[in-house]
Design an enzyme around this catalytic site. Structure first.
Site, PDB file in Angstrom:
ATOM      1  N   HIS A 281      35.526  40.332  33.866  1.00 24.99           N
ATOM      2  CA  HIS A 281      35.722  39.700  35.172  1.00 24.99           C
ATOM      3  C   HIS A 281      34.333  39.449  35.759  1.00 24.99           C
ATOM      4  CE1 HIS A 281      38.606  39.236  38.774  1.00 24.99           C
ATOM      5  NE2 HIS A 281      37.423  38.833  39.199  1.00 24.99           N
TER       6      HIS A 281
ATOM      7  N   ASN B 159      45.384  32.094  38.684  1.00 22.53           N
ATOM      8  CA  ASN B 159      44.808  32.416  39.996  1.00 22.53           C
ATOM      9  C   ASN B 159      44.792  31.132  40.803  1.00 22.53           C
ATOM     10  OD1 ASN B 159      44.284  34.878  38.849  1.00 22.53           O
ATOM     11  ND2 ASN B 159      42.051  34.755  39.012  1.00 22.53           N
TER      12      ASN B 159
ATOM     13  N   LYS C 211      34.230  39.021  54.140  1.00 19.64           N
ATOM     14  CA  LYS C 211      35.488  38.350  53.821  1.00 19.64           C
ATOM     15  C   LYS C 211      36.455  39.381  53.251  1.00 19.64           C
ATOM     16  CE  LYS C 211      36.607  34.069  51.404  1.00 19.64           C
ATOM     17  NZ  LYS C 211      36.200  33.237  50.268  1.00 19.64           N
TER      18      LYS C 211
ATOM     19  N   GLU D  49      46.299  36.076  40.829  1.00 20.18           N
ATOM     20  CA  GLU D  49      45.557  36.178  42.094  1.00 20.18           C
ATOM     21  C   GLU D  49      46.022  35.091  43.035  1.00 20.18           C
ATOM     22  OE1 GLU D  49      41.246  36.159  42.136  1.00 20.18           O
ATOM     23  OE2 GLU D  49      41.192  37.454  40.360  1.00 20.18           O
TER      24      GLU D  49
ATOM     25  N   SER E 231      32.950  40.904  48.025  1.00 18.31           N
ATOM     26  CA  SER E 231      33.154  39.502  47.650  1.00 18.31           C
ATOM     27  C   SER E 231      31.849  38.905  47.113  1.00 18.31           C
ATOM     28  CB  SER E 231      33.649  38.756  48.902  1.00 18.31           C
ATOM     29  OG  SER E 231      33.309  37.413  48.879  1.00 18.31           O
TER      30      SER E 231
ATOM     31  N   ASN F 140      38.767  36.721  32.971  1.00 20.30           N
ATOM     32  CA  ASN F 140      39.174  36.235  34.279  1.00 20.30           C
ATOM     33  C   ASN F 140      38.371  34.985  34.606  1.00 20.30           C
ATOM     34  OD1 ASN F 140      40.454  36.648  37.052  1.00 20.30           O
ATOM     35  ND2 ASN F 140      38.282  36.457  37.578  1.00 20.30           N
ATOM     36  N   GLU F 141      39.058  33.880  34.708  1.00 22.48           N
ATOM     37  CA  GLU F 141      38.488  32.640  35.262  1.00 22.48           C
ATOM     38  C   GLU F 141      37.261  32.115  34.518  1.00 22.48           C
ATOM     39  OE1 GLU F 141      37.815  32.937  39.445  1.00 22.48           O
ATOM     40  OE2 GLU F 141      39.940  33.035  39.899  1.00 22.48           O
TER      41      GLU F 141
END
Ligand code: FCB
Length: 467
Positions: A115, A296, A434, A374, A427, A158-159
């Protein structure tokens, strides 16, 4: 009132680097983000949510509030501090303890291997642009499959999309390069090879459980659907962020339409890809092996034709929403669109999630099943009365769950939802300002406080009714 299936997972998502803290503890190796944040920002990933020590509290809260699944990622550099070679037994022990606690609390862990946190040694050696690092990733993946028998659900990356974009297009992730499309597509491709090889090993060696990948799928609409040039801009943006990696995942090759778009982008912006025959064989061998896709989803964008020089600037809120986004020969993001925004100017558009789910179902019929891994609202939470009255978050989640329920009614096989995030976490681009969590974290004391949304989520999980 819309319903969700009885066996639906009502999860919460976390990621190692954003939750654990303890970035140099018990032999953990450095990651590129450590240095990047130290050099460029006023915050670091210390203490994050101190999940390294507080995970029993978060899992106890999960059980209490009906959260029956948790996304956790393993920090590669806790297991292999240098990315490969010597194993750090303390890191291995930590994750065994964490998974044991999940079992104790009846919270199913969905475990991600990567990630955003490639070990610094490998990152500074080209990250996934360097093919040797694909081998190291596959070795690390195989080690984890073998070691952590208690895990039933694995995801490799992830992504991949935002990683390549962040590193080489918008320059918000280390090494902070901009507009280099050769690197964007090459890193996407190489990570897809790493994914394909990892799932192949997983199946060949007969490890138990299921395996998939998590893609961020922001929907790209033409600003003016009657203007073919806007339509083209939206298609090209979709190729960059979504279609290239979806094709690699499920078609085992890049479709002609995808490659035509990629060629156009590289002709205009320069660059050439290294896609070998053996790569395509690996992709093709693995295309049917994904047990699930994680999606996500946070936002959609509206694209317009654009002919000038590329320029991406970030607004004062520190994120790309609302900022200038213009790409040579591709298009620009238009912000004059009548949809609500988050505090960070992300466009809130639940239908974009519905459209992505139905697109996967239509274009990639071998997808098997989908988890929404997500989705959630980044917000400037106001802490009062030991809680946060986060009605906006409840509203956001509710509207997205409603379209998920619609997609299920329309035949899509969606099996669960993980709110980003379980508790407030660090974040990447905004540090600690955030917040997304169901549980408010006081980052000074590390105390947790359930927000109004946590009580709402508990009821949702009990009744499976969206109200
Ligand atoms: C996603 C990342 C996640 C988190 C959310 C807000 O792109 O996967 O780590 O930062 O955005």
């Amino acid at each position: 009132m819309k319903k969700l299936p009885e066996d639906f997972i009502f999860g919460g998502a976390t990621a190692a680097y954003q939750a654990e803290g303890a970035t140099q503890t018990d032999g953990k190796g450095r990651v590129a983000w450590d240095t990047y944040l130290e050099e460029n920002y006023w915050y670091t990933a210390e203490p994050a949510s101190d999940f390294y020590n507080r995970y029993p509290v978060d899992l106890e809260l999960s059980e209490k509030f009906g959260v029956n699944g948790i996304r956790i990622s393993i920090a590669w550099s806790r297991i292999f501090p240098d990315g490969y070679g010597e194993v750090n037994s303390k890191g291995v022990e930590y994750y065994h303890n964490l998974f044991k606690e999940c079992q104790k609390r009846n919270v199913e862990p969905f475990v991600t291997l990567h990630h955003f946190d490639t070990p610094e040694t490998l990152h500074s050696d080209g990250d996934f642009l360097n093919r040797r690092n694909i081998d190291y990733f596959v070795e690390y993946a195989d080690f984890c499959f073998n070691e952590f028998e208690e895990v039933n659900y694995w995801t490799t990356f992830n992504e991949i999309g935002p990683i390549g974009d962040g590193q080489y297009l918008v320059g918000k992730f280390p090494p902070g390069i901009k507009y280099d499309f050769e690197k964007v597509f090459q890193s996407h491709h190489n990570m897809m090879i790493a994914h394909a090889r990892a799932i192949k090993i997983f199946k060949e060696k007969g490890y138990k459980g299921e395996i998939g990948i998590v893609h961020a799928l922001p929907t790209k609409y033409p600003y003016d659907p009657s203007n073919p040039e806007d339509v083209r801009a939206a298609e090209l943006e979709d190729i960059i962020h979504n279609k290239f990696i979806l094709d690699a995942t499920y078609l085992g090759e890049y479709s002609d339409k995808t490659m035509q778009g990629v060629q156009h982008i590289l002709e205009v912006n320069g660059g050439e890809l290294d896609i070998r025959d053996e790569d395509l064989k690996i992709l093709n061998d693995s295309k049917g092996l994904n047990d699930f896709l994680g999606i996500n989803y946070y936002m959609s964008d509206w694209m317009k034709v654009f002919d000038g020089e590329s320029e991406i600037t970030h607004n004062s809120k520190g994120n790309k929403g609302g900022s200038k986004y213009q790409l040579k020969g591709i298009g620009q993001r238009e912000f004059d669109v009548d949809v609500p925004r988050t505090d960070w100017d992300w466009m809130i558009y639940p239908k974009g999630l519905y459209d992505q789910i139905m697109r996967v179902k239509a274009d990639y019929p071998n997808y098997k099943k989908i988890y929404i891994t997500e989705n959630g609202l980044g917000y400037k939470d106001k802490f009062e009365d030991n809680t946060v009255y986060d009605d906006a978050r409840i509203d956001y989640v509710k509207k997205h769950l409603e379209v998920i329920s619609d997609a299920i009614a329309d035949g899509a096989n969606v099996k669960g939802y993980f709110i980003w995030s379980l508790m407030d976490v660090f974040s990447w681009s905004n540090g600690y300002e955030k917040r997304y969590g169901l549980f408010y974290v006081d980052f000074d004391t590390q105390e947790r406080y359930p927000k109004k949304s946590a009580y709402w989520y508990k009821k949702l999980s009990e009744t499976k009714t969206i109200e």
